[in-house]
Design a protein around this motif. Structure first.
Motif, mmCIF file in Angstrom:
data_model
loop_
_atom_site.group_PDB
_atom_site.id
_atom_site.type_symbol
_atom_site.label_atom_id
_atom_site.label_comp_id
_atom_site.label_asym_id
_atom_site.label_seq_id
_atom_site.Cartn_x
_atom_site.Cartn_y
_atom_site.Cartn_z
ATOM 1 N N VAL A 65 0.781 -1.093 0.008
ATOM 2 C CA VAL A 65 0.283 0.060 -0.036
ATOM 3 C C VAL A 65 0.474 1.362 0.022
ATOM 4 N N PHE A 66 2.446 1.314 0.441
ATOM 5 C CA PHE A 66 2.824 2.592 0.197
ATOM 6 C C PHE A 66 4.181 2.070 0.381
ATOM 7 N N GLU A 124 7.823 3.888 1.122
ATOM 8 C CA GLU A 124 8.754 5.104 1.506
ATOM 9 C C GLU A 124 10.038 4.872 0.846
ATOM 10 N N GLU A 157 5.263 -0.888 2.869
ATOM 11 C CA GLU A 157 4.567 -0.781 3.552
ATOM 12 C C GLU A 157 3.352 -2.383 3.344
ATOM 13 N N LEU A 189 0.570 6.503 4.041
ATOM 14 C CA LEU A 189 1.284 4.851 4.527
ATOM 15 C C LEU A 189 0.773 5.198 6.199
ATOM 16 N N PRO A 190 0.842 4.122 6.378
ATOM 17 C CA PRO A 190 -0.449 3.490 7.806
ATOM 18 C C PRO A 190 0.460 4.005 9.063
ATOM 19 N N VAL A 211 5.900 8.150 12.309
ATOM 20 C CA VAL A 211 6.369 7.088 12.024
ATOM 21 C C VAL A 211 6.453 7.364 10.399
ATOM 22 N N ARG A 212 8.410 6.681 11.396
ATOM 23 C CA ARG A 212 9.635 6.606 12.242
ATOM 24 C C ARG A 212 9.734 7.934 11.278
ATOM 25 N N SER A 213 10.931 8.917 10.299
ATOM 26 C CA SER A 213 11.245 10.555 10.477
ATOM 27 C C SER A 213 9.912 10.979 10.298
ATOM 28 N N LYS A 214 8.333 11.120 9.864
ATOM 29 C CA LYS A 214 7.793 11.339 9.566
ATOM 30 C C LYS A 214 6.377 11.599 10.547
#
Lengths: 123, 372
Positions: A35-36, A38, A56, B298-299, B349-352
């Protein structure tokens, strides 16, 4: 052009001074619906076997490691709108990023297609 | 790149183990069992269940019965709901409470007419059994029905599929249950589940589970569904998952499960943690379970920190991508004053830092059948 594989199920294709990185068919199959993705920033300095990207899936987040040391020169922006490309075309259109090759000798420790295939068959 | 969860002891196999593998399941260790995480893919299975009917093997869950005079009253000392007034064939969702009111498990309690039946979480069942045995009077008999498998059939077409196979089952309404006969096999069927959809849970003798599962999936409306989709379905339905959204540190008021606190018993008390729960009802709790919706794709997963400005105000306890809604959703706890619907927060979420809003749960409306 030659393609190498890691035990963490990344592929890396070398084209002259640069290389393209993605995850394998086996990896996308294991991860399920993505779904994503990074991606690293262009210009990021990646170190062999260290975090490079995060995938993800519906189920979980999984790290993708840099197969070799190098500087990111391009990322696959198509994954932003269509992360499922990694599921449908992991070893072509669903590539992650391109990077420079800091040390060609790092490629020597990686598997070729036949070696990776027998590695996966043994899992 | 992949990491698998490790368990201390080798997992047990389910009665349907070979059946799952033959139907293409990928098996993973969960709650002490080898369980099917998915068959064709989580999103496809999730969508199938919302549109048709999904068959889930939930045989890892604990099927217990209490019998003996006063079993219902005795259980009431450990749960905040009314049990003694449950009529035969009726069931209710409740919480097993530690002496301090912390939640040890969530469970379904049914009056079968013969005894009080409990369905408890697989990962908690051994602790639950020990706790029940310790706290119930000796004259109450506690039986663990590990000879029974448990199948859940969930989705809008579940009623038609099961109704054709088991005459009469379609007449049940939400949160009722009864005994049925299927070609000589005794089935205990409840109209309940944990996906937010209409559906059933079917307790079947383990030796007949394969035959029943096969008969169900022979119906074109029914497909086997794995644990992966079970989790995304229950998250969309706003239903908490024990061990993640509920723990022994959390009381029912903080967990926003006050519907499980029977009105009568809020006053009469006589159960574990009544004092703490009454105080929380009166004064509010310091933290509250909430739903969050996130923009983008982004989950935010379990453990992600929730912020208001620079201050951490909570933590995500489960989260993922909602296949039905097409964006990430999450459940978590925030401190008092941050729980109002619409409150703008951020999740790390991580760096975000991702923008998130407190949202009404369920995220996807429940479609239980309460009778026409």
């Amino acid at each position: 052009m030659s393609r190498y594989y890691t035990e963490d199920h990344e592929w890396i294709e070398v084209e002259g001074e640069a290389a393209t990185v993605g995850i394998t068919e086996y990896a996308q199959e294991q991860l399920g619906d993505i779904v994503f993705v990074e991606l690293p920033e262009e210009g990021a300095e990646l170190e062999k076997s260290k975090d490079a990207a995060v995938v993800e899936s519906v189920k979980a987040a999984s790290d993708v490691y840099a197969p070799i040391t190098g500087t990111v020169i391009e990322v696959n922006s198509a994954l932003e709108d269509d992360p499922a490309l990694v599921n449908s075309s992991p070893e072509e259109d669903g590539w992650f990023f391109k990077l420079t090759i800091a040390d060609e000798s790092e490629l020597e420790g990686l598997m070729d297609e036949a070696a990776y295939k027998s590695f996966v068959d043994g899992l | 790149m992949m990491s698998e969860e490790e368990t201390e002891t080798p997992p047990e196999t389910l009665a349907l183990d070979a059946w799952h593998r033959a139907h293409g399941a990928r098996m993973v260790p969960f709650a002490g069992y080898e369980m099917p995480i998915q068959y064709e893919g989580i999103v496809a299975e999730h969508d199938w269940t919302r549109a048709h009917a999904g068959l889930f093997d939930v045989s890892h869950m604990g099927q217990l019965t209490l019998s003996g005079d006063g079993a219902a009253q005795a259980l009431e000392a450990l749960v905040p709901g009314l049990v003694s007034s449950l009529k035969p064939g009726k069931m209710r969702y409740s919480l097993l409470l530690a002496e301090d009111g912390g939640i040890l498990d969530d469970l379904m309690i049914t009056n079968t007419g013969e005894h009080i039946a409990l369905v408890v979480n697989g990962a908690c069942k051994w602790d639950d059994i020990a706790f029940l045995r310790e706290h119930l009077p000796d004259e109450i008999t506690l039986t663990h029905h590990d000879e029974q498998a448990l199948l859940a059939l969930q989705g809008p077409e579940a009623v038609d599929a099961l109704g054709e196979l088991v005459p009469g089952a379609a007449e049940l309404v939400f949160m009722t249950a009864g005994y049925y006969d299927w070609n000589g096999v005794p089935l205990w069927i409840s109209r309940a589940g944990y996906t937010g959809e209409d559906g059933f849970e079917i307790s079947v003798p383990a030796e007949h589970a394969e035959k029943l599962a096969t008969a169900l999936v022979e119906d074109k409306r029914v497909k086997p569904i794995g644990l992966g989709a079970r989790d995304s379905l229950r998250l969309e339905a706003g239903l908490p998952l024990y061990g993640h959204d509920l723990t022994a540190e959390i009381d029912p008021v903080s967990a926003d499960l006050t519907f499980a606190l029977s009105k009568k018993r809020r006053e009469s008390g006589g159960y574990h943690g009544h004092e703490r729960i009454s105080a929380a009802l009166l004064d509010g709790s310091q933290r509250t379970r909430i739903g969050l919706v996130l923009d983008g794709r982004l989950p935010a997963r379990e453990g992600s920190e929730i912020f208001a400005g620079d201050t951490q105000v909570g933590t995500v306890t489960s989260g993922g991508f909602s296949p039905t809604l097409g964006h990430p959703i999450a459940m978590g706890y925030v401190e008092a004053g941050r729980a109002e619907i619409g409150t703008a927060l951020e999740v790390q979420v991580r760096s975000k830092r991702l923008p998130a809003r407190v949202a009404q749960m369920p995220f996807v409306p429940h479609r239980y059948y309460r009778g026409s």
